[in-house]
Structure formats: C-alpha cells, structure tokens
Design an enzyme around this catalytic site. Structure first.
Site, PDB file in Angstrom:
ATOM      1  N   GLY A  30       0.831  -1.189   0.000  1.00 58.46           N
ATOM      2  CA  GLY A  30       0.000   0.000   0.000  1.00 58.46           C
ATOM      3  C   GLY A  30       0.866   1.239   0.000  1.00 58.46           C
ATOM      4  O   GLY A  30       2.085   1.158   0.177  1.00 58.46           O
ATOM      5  N   ASN A  31       0.238   2.391  -0.218  1.00 56.24           N
ATOM      6  CA  ASN A  31       0.986   3.642  -0.213  1.00 56.24           C
ATOM      7  C   ASN A  31       0.035   4.820  -0.083  1.00 56.24           C
ATOM      8  O   ASN A  31      -1.093   4.781  -0.544  1.00 56.24           O
ATOM      9  CB  ASN A  31       1.821   3.785  -1.494  1.00 56.24           C
ATOM     10  N   SER A  47       9.313   3.063  -2.497  1.00 58.44           N
ATOM     11  CA  SER A  47       8.853   1.746  -2.933  1.00 58.44           C
ATOM     12  C   SER A  47       9.450   0.616  -2.104  1.00 58.44           C
ATOM     13  O   SER A  47      10.656   0.590  -1.849  1.00 58.44           O
ATOM     14  CB  SER A  47       9.233   1.548  -4.407  1.00 58.44           C
ATOM     15  N   GLY A  48       8.598  -0.313  -1.683  1.00 57.61           N
ATOM     16  CA  GLY A  48       9.071  -1.567  -1.100  1.00 57.61           C
ATOM     17  C   GLY A  48       9.793  -1.475   0.227  1.00 57.61           C
ATOM     18  O   GLY A  48      10.513  -2.407   0.597  1.00 57.61           O
ATOM     19  N   SER A  76       7.172   5.051  -4.606  1.00 55.25           N
ATOM     20  CA  SER A  76       6.206   3.966  -4.805  1.00 55.25           C
ATOM     21  C   SER A  76       6.004   3.676  -6.289  1.00 55.25           C
ATOM     22  O   SER A  76       5.940   4.602  -7.107  1.00 55.25           O
ATOM     23  CB  SER A  76       4.866   4.370  -4.190  1.00 55.25           C
ATOM     24  N   SER A  77       5.869   2.399  -6.644  1.00 49.59           N
ATOM     25  CA  SER A  77       5.673   2.054  -8.055  1.00 49.59           C
ATOM     26  C   SER A  77       4.343   2.601  -8.586  1.00 49.59           C
ATOM     27  O   SER A  77       4.148   2.696  -9.795  1.00 49.59           O
ATOM     28  CB  SER A  77       5.742   0.533  -8.239  1.00 49.59           C
ATOM     29  N   ASP A  78       3.421   2.969  -7.689  1.00 48.62           N
ATOM     30  CA  ASP A  78       2.131   3.524  -8.120  1.00 48.62           C
ATOM     31  C   ASP A  78       2.147   5.050  -8.206  1.00 48.62           C
ATOM     32  O   ASP A  78       1.085   5.674  -8.331  1.00 48.62           O
ATOM     33  CB  ASP A  78       1.029   3.078  -7.139  1.00 48.62           C
ATOM     34  N   HIS A  97      -3.716   4.075  -1.306  1.00 48.83           N
ATOM     35  CA  HIS A  97      -3.964   2.838  -2.058  1.00 48.83           C
ATOM     36  C   HIS A  97      -3.608   1.664  -1.146  1.00 48.83           C
ATOM     37  O   HIS A  97      -2.550   1.649  -0.529  1.00 48.83           O
ATOM     38  CB  HIS A  97      -3.106   2.813  -3.325  1.00 48.83           C
ATOM     39  N   HIS A  99      -4.250  -2.891  -0.323  1.00 52.40           N
ATOM     40  CA  HIS A  99      -4.770  -4.191  -0.761  1.00 52.40           C
ATOM     41  C   HIS A  99      -5.569  -4.797   0.400  1.00 52.40           C
ATOM     42  O   HIS A  99      -5.423  -5.988   0.690  1.00 52.40           O
ATOM     43  CB  HIS A  99      -3.628  -5.116  -1.202  1.00 52.40           C
ATOM     44  N   ASP A 122     -23.815   7.499   5.296  1.00 53.28           N
ATOM     45  CA  ASP A 122     -23.157   8.528   6.105  1.00 53.28           C
ATOM     46  C   ASP A 122     -21.942   9.096   5.379  1.00 53.28           C
ATOM     47  O   ASP A 122     -21.458  10.177   5.724  1.00 53.28           O
ATOM     48  CB  ASP A 122     -22.693   7.948   7.453  1.00 53.28           C
ATOM     49  N   HIS A 173      -7.770  -5.291  -9.195  1.00 49.53           N
ATOM     50  CA  HIS A 173      -6.640  -4.747  -8.468  1.00 49.53           C
ATOM     51  C   HIS A 173      -7.052  -4.468  -7.010  1.00 49.53           C
ATOM     52  O   HIS A 173      -6.932  -5.354  -6.165  1.00 49.53           O
ATOM     53  CB  HIS A 173      -6.151  -3.488  -9.193  1.00 49.53           C
ATOM     54  N   TYR A 231     -24.007  17.020  12.311  1.00 44.58           N
ATOM     55  CA  TYR A 231     -23.118  15.996  12.844  1.00 44.58           C
ATOM     56  C   TYR A 231     -21.753  16.619  13.121  1.00 44.58           C
ATOM     57  O   TYR A 231     -21.269  17.427  12.347  1.00 44.58           O
ATOM     58  CB  TYR A 231     -22.979  14.850  11.845  1.00 44.58           C
TER      59      TYR A 231
END
Lengths: 233, 233, 233, 233
Positions: A30-31, A47-48, A76-78, A97, A99, A122, A173, A231
């Site tokens: 994720g990132n 990344s990684g 990040s690769s994204d 992002h 998973h 909501d 994805h 609220y």
C-alpha cells in the site's frame, strides 16, 4: 535536514504508518501520498520499504509529472497514478492505495458495492464504483499513469463526482481513496473496507437484500454533509 | 468542575470507551448514553469526537425533550432517539448504538436473527427483531425522534417486552441495545454482535438449521433470569 | 489460605484464564474444571464472575455428586455436567466448556464436523460428533446432569472412545472438551475451534469436499499418538 | 556454545518465531527450516516444542539425508519433506510449513487458488497449485519423504517452475512455501494466506469471477520481478 518539505513529509509518513496500524496493509502492500497544492508537489512513500524501517526523511517529493523534486529513494511504483489524479482533480490533497482484504475481494469480483445501509450513506450517496480492468493497450503503455486515467474515465462515464464519492475499486486490483488531505484518504480507506465487509455479509445473509431507499440515502448524507449538517462539532 | 452530574458523565464516558475497546465501533460510529432517572436527565457522547480525544467533561447532559441542560459541545446526532426511548420506557437506564459488523449485516439484510442456540436463550427468549426501515414521512420529519418511535412500534406490533428483549436491529441502519445502566447496554451490544455472527455462520453451514426448541429456550432463560435463577453470584 | 486444594485451585484458575486469553470466550461464557482423582474432588470456576475479577481462591471444590467441599461462591451453572463426566469417565482430569464462535455455529447447525484434513487427523480419527439436542424430559429434569448423560449416550451410540475423541458438540448449545488435565482440555477446545473454522471454509469453497482418506487418517494419528509415534520430544 | 552453526540456528529460530507472530500457526502447528547450501546442512525447529519455550540452541542441524549432524532434540516430524526439497531444488534456502486457516481450507477443498487479481500477480503468474493427496503406497511408505516427492511431481506435471511459484498446497494437508532463505519462506507463507482469503471472498461475492487477464498478470509480475523491474529499492 534543510528540506522545505519537512511538514509535507511528516504528514505523508504519519498517514502511511496509520494505514499499517489500521490493519489495511501487510508488508509493503500500500501507499499514501500528501499534496502541497500551493507548491505543486506531493510526498509519497518510497517503494518496497517495510513500515518498521520507514523514516520521515525517506518520503520522496515529486511534481505532477512524477518527476522527483527531492529524495534519494525510488518512489512507490504507483506514483504516476497519484500524479495523474492530483493533476486532474484540483480539490484533493491526499491519496491512499491499499490491498485491504474485503475491498480487494469486491474488486476481484468486479462488482460495485451496493449502498445497503446508513453506514454507507453517512459517507457517500452512490454505490462504490468498480472501474473495469484496463484494456491491453493501456496496460502495455504507461501503466500506472493509465491506471489514473481509468479511474477518471470511470467517474466521467458513471457521472459521479469525486468530491462526493472519495473512493473507487479498480477491477482485479484494489481500492484507491482520497480526500482533502492524507489523513482523510486513510480514513476513507478504512471506511471503504468496513462497508465492503458489511456488504459482503449482507449478501450472504440475504442475496436479495434491497438497496437503501432514496429518502434515507439523502437524509443520512445531508445530516453529515449537507448545508444544515448537524453531525460533529 | 462544579457539575452536579459528574458521576453520570463518568458512567457515560466509561461506557463509550468500553464500546471502542470491545471492537464494536471504529472512528465515531457509535454512542452510549447513561440516565439519571431521579434527575430526569441523561448524559451522552458529543457528536463526532474521536475516542482518543474524548474526556469525561465533554459528555453532554440533556432532558427527555433532548434540550441541553449542561455542556458546551453538540450532543450525538442520535440524541433524540435516546430521549424518545428513555421517555417511553421507564425502567431503562442506559442505551448503546453501534455499527458493529455482523449486527449491521443482519439489519441491512432486513432479517430478524433467529434463536438458534443457548447462547441466544441465555439472554433473551425471542428472535432479535429487525424493525422495518422507516416510511418516507417519518424520515423527512423529526428523523432521530422518529427512529425511537419506529423501535417502539416494532415492539408493540410484535408484542415483545423491552425488558425481556433488550436489543433491536433497525432495518438498513444497525443495532440499538439498552439495559438498567450504560454498562449493561454495552454488554448487550457485545452479546448481540456475538449472536449475530454465530447465527450467520449457522445458516452458512446449514441453511435449514431449526430454531431452538421451546423447552430449551425456557430452561436457559430461566436458569439465568427466572425466579429460581441459579446463575451468577 | 490453609486449603489443601491450593494446587488444584491454581491449575483450575490458570486454565480458565487461558480460555479467555485464547479468545475462546467473552464475558463469562465458559468454564474449566480440574480434577484430583485421588482425592475424588474437582475445582471449577465460580458462576458469572468476569475473568478480570477472578482469583485463585474463588475456585469452588466439589465431589462427584456436585456437593460443595470447599468454597464460599456458587459454582458454575454447568457444574453437574462436569461431575457427571468425571464420575463416568475415569481417565480424564480436566473439562472445558466454551461458546467459541465456529464450534457453536456447527452445534447450532446440528452437524458433525467431517474430518477434512490432517489438522483434524493429527488430533482425532473420527468426525467430531454433534450430540442431538436433549429430549424435553431430560431438559425439564436435572438439566445439567442430563447434559452429561446426553454426551455419554452419544459416545455409546456412535461407538466412539472418549480417550480417542476428546471433544463433542452439544446440539444447539456448544462444545465440551476434556483431557488428562485442565490445560489439555483448554488445548482441545482451541484445536476444536480451529478445526471448526477450517471445515466451515472448506465447505464454502467446495461443498463436495471429500472426507480424508483412511490411510491418511491412520498415518497422521499414529505418528502423533500410535505406539511408534515420532512427534514431540 | 561452540557450534559452527550458530548463525544458521539463529536464522531458523527467528523465522519460526516470525511464523507465530504473523498469526500463521497456533501451538506447534508449523515449522521453518534454513539451509546452508555450502555446508550441505539445514537447521529446523525441534518437534512439538511450544514457541514460548523455543531457544536458538534447540534448533536441530541435519544433512540432505535427514541425518542429525548436531542437536539433542528430535527434529520436526516433517523434516524429511524439507530434506527432499532441498536435495532436489538447488536454488532454495528456506522452507516453511503452516496450518494457516485459509490456506488449509483450499487444500482441504482440493482446489488450486485461481489468480484473481494483482495481489496474486505481484508474487506469481500461475494459479497456486494444489497437489493431489498422496496414493496409499506413498502414505504407508516413507511418508514425509514422499510428501516432498508428491510436491516435486506436482510441479513437473503442471510444468511450473519452483523459482517462479514459491508455494504449494498439499491436498487435505496444507501449505508449504520456500524461497532464497527462511525469512522469504515465511513471507511467502503470509502472502499465500492473504491471497487464499481474498480468493475465497471473491468467489463468495461472485462465483463466476474471471481469472486475471494475461496482460495484467505479465505486467504486475514483471514490474516487480522482470529484468526492467522498478519495484523496491
């Protein structure tokens, strides 16, 4: 340590750590990025790199073309997906992002998440859209940039506003979520995961469960987000 | 610090924190209130305040008309539902509302939770009722007050006693639970969530699972709650 | 503190706390007992006491007739079931009863848990039996004693040995497990819950999943429990 | 403490503890080994020792024939499976075996895990194979050695490379995973469990969910593992 983006890096770092603390990611799945709209740059996770080794100063600073402005690590690769969304959606300040399990399951099932209840209403008034998997030409081209394009196209086609619906599933994805800042993007990722789990269970208990009626959708969204919202503080 | 409702606020605060500790809510998705029947007022969580920032003195004190008696913060957006139930059910002292996962799933599926076993019968002798979603007139009117009315109507129609069945699902929304005090309302919320998960799994394993037989329902409830109860100290 | 059952009480206390730490019970939904066969007495958890308040000296000592030998608190409401099993099965030294989620779901579904894999065969060679719910006469009579009778009958009828199969589901109720001591009974409760979850998922993925073949059942059980066992130290 | 395998034992010990910390095993339901290819020996967890009692010096050192080279404890009962894989696959340095819930469920269902999304494709390009349960002759023979043979046969028959697919399900039993070292084998075990859960949920939401298309499989695998990989540092 003379970086002029120290605050931006810290916001980005904390949002990434939060993603992990909320159980939305394992390992490096994720990132999160955080945008400084005035400066025209955003910070993103390298990344990684495992969360336990991540440091504030490791965050990479890039512009809307995904060109590195500051930082010695590979982003990040994204990253290009984030850049594409920031360039096109001028009112967002953070993107996340993940998973996360239930969100990915709906994305893999290639199904929109129906609005079944007030937990959903909501936060947004529409089904959570699942963008179709990308065409082969988009995949073989500038893949991560085109991932952003695919999301933009999905919102155009379904005529949904990205300020009302701050989350999407990308078919096969997983989820992307955004908001006014990185913390809100992480919040939306967690809310999406909770809604995804509830909707899954709802269909298991009653495969014919009806969508929430319009009057309730409107009521719940407006009491939290309408002009007479009552609220929060 | 000169409040005469310090004890009530503390009871309310602790019950709200317990809701969070038990995993029944994320973010601000829930609220608990505690009643002082003699004083005719109740304390409730302020609206939209994250649990990690919540303080005893933030609790808001209101009367049965949901008029603020003490407190500088805006009370929970569901306050009128609590007020309505306190006014009508004179023997309850605490109410809890959550968006716990399995309870919400049954509410969204619009199904009563069948009494499948003794875990259920240890606490109540009936199926856990799911009140139908409210009509459009009730939604567009005094929504949160009418949510209370909808619960009252459901119990009248099904001829269930709110002292025997201390919990309900509101269709498309989620669970409300109550009891002699706020801690008991939280306890009932947790028990409801456990029963909801077990019932869900039961139906997945055996879609034709039978309801618990009457003799067992009676036996388990009475050994815990009957006049010759022998459970507890 | 002059009790001659201090060790027994401690064994019982620790096993009960372990039940809670393993996530097999919420609130007071379970109980473990520990037997001293030579003395003809067993220790059991007091009824309805939350785990965080439980103390070693609260454990109640009883004989095979469920008559209190030592202790000022009321014993678990399921005490007579424990007494009945201890009297009839002379080689067991501990019993645990829980309302663990997946075990209860199978009990409520009134289904034996099929032996689907080696995790199961590592512990027992048969399907985990689900005893049918008791007849009305047994329920209205000496209920908890008869719960023990129902378990004994189930093993007789199915011709299963309680030393090979150290666990059972009671239809509509939940699991009981036992072993040479209280710790082993708790271990078996946890193993049962794990097997119950795996079997549930197996059927969801493949409703026609076959039982484990006889040669594998035999192999796995014997390498752990046979005369030439080579598992463990 | 004069062992020349101190480092190897430590690597093995830490990987085993990690297995437990990641929630992939309860009690002693798993084992990890670490290989020193130059020395021709591997370290493995002793059989049946609970994680809280495990010490670095308890690790057992064996050669490819599963003959003990150093260590006073009995090695894991699955040792010969590890030895068989190390002998035949010359480029792996660690192996992990668990009874993780979702992985076991697929193994018991005797189904390959279809490649449904990019989480899967980020790690391998094929469905995760489920080797069929072994024949009776293999079971009654040198069982644990033959378990290794069964895995080797499965990869040969399906023409899969063990360097591209670093994991397998053994029908009716559970998962084995491997990699360049013990830590990578544990990582692959966790990834497999996550993919197994997502695939299970995907099929529940959409029983006709399609496999990931070839272009996406290729893209995701190559950006992480291809010659022009741009994932990680």
């Amino acid at each position: 340590m003379g970086s002029k983006f120290k605050e931006l890096k810290r916001e980005c770092y904390e949002a990434n750590m939060q993603l992990n603390a909320l159980g939305l990611v394992i390992y490096t799945f994720g990132n999160v990025s955080a945008l400084d709209r005035a400066a025209g740059v955003f910070a993103i996770k390298p990344s990684g790199v495992p969360y336990e080794h991540l440091r504030v100063e490791d965050m990479v600073i890039l512009d809307y073309d995904a060109t590195i402005v500051e930082g010695s690590m590979r982003p990040s690769s994204d990253t290009k997906t984030h850049a594409c969304l920031y360039r096109n959606w001028e009112d967002i300040g953070g993107i996340a992002h993940t998973h996360a399990t239930y969100s990915v399951a709906w994305a893999q099932a290639q199904r929109d998440i129906p609005i079944f209840g007030t937990t959903h209403a909501d936060h947004l008034t529409a089904d959570i859209p699942c963008a179709p998997p990308m065409g082969d030409d988009l995949i073989q081209g500038n893949y991560e940039h085109n991932t952003g394009i695919q999301i933009l196209e999905c919102f155009k086609e379904k005529q949904i506003s990205h300020t009302e619906v701050e989350m999407v599933l990308l078919g096969n994805h997983g989820p992307f979520a955004w908001g006014k800042n990185a913390a809100k993007a992480v919040y939306n990722s967690k809310v999406l995961e909770a809604i995804a789990e509830m909707a899954y269970l709802t269909l298991q208990i009653n495969p014919k469960a009806p969508r929430l009626k319009e009057s309730l959708i409107k009521k719940h969204f407006e009491r939290k987000h309408g002009k007479d919202a009552y609220y929060g503080q």
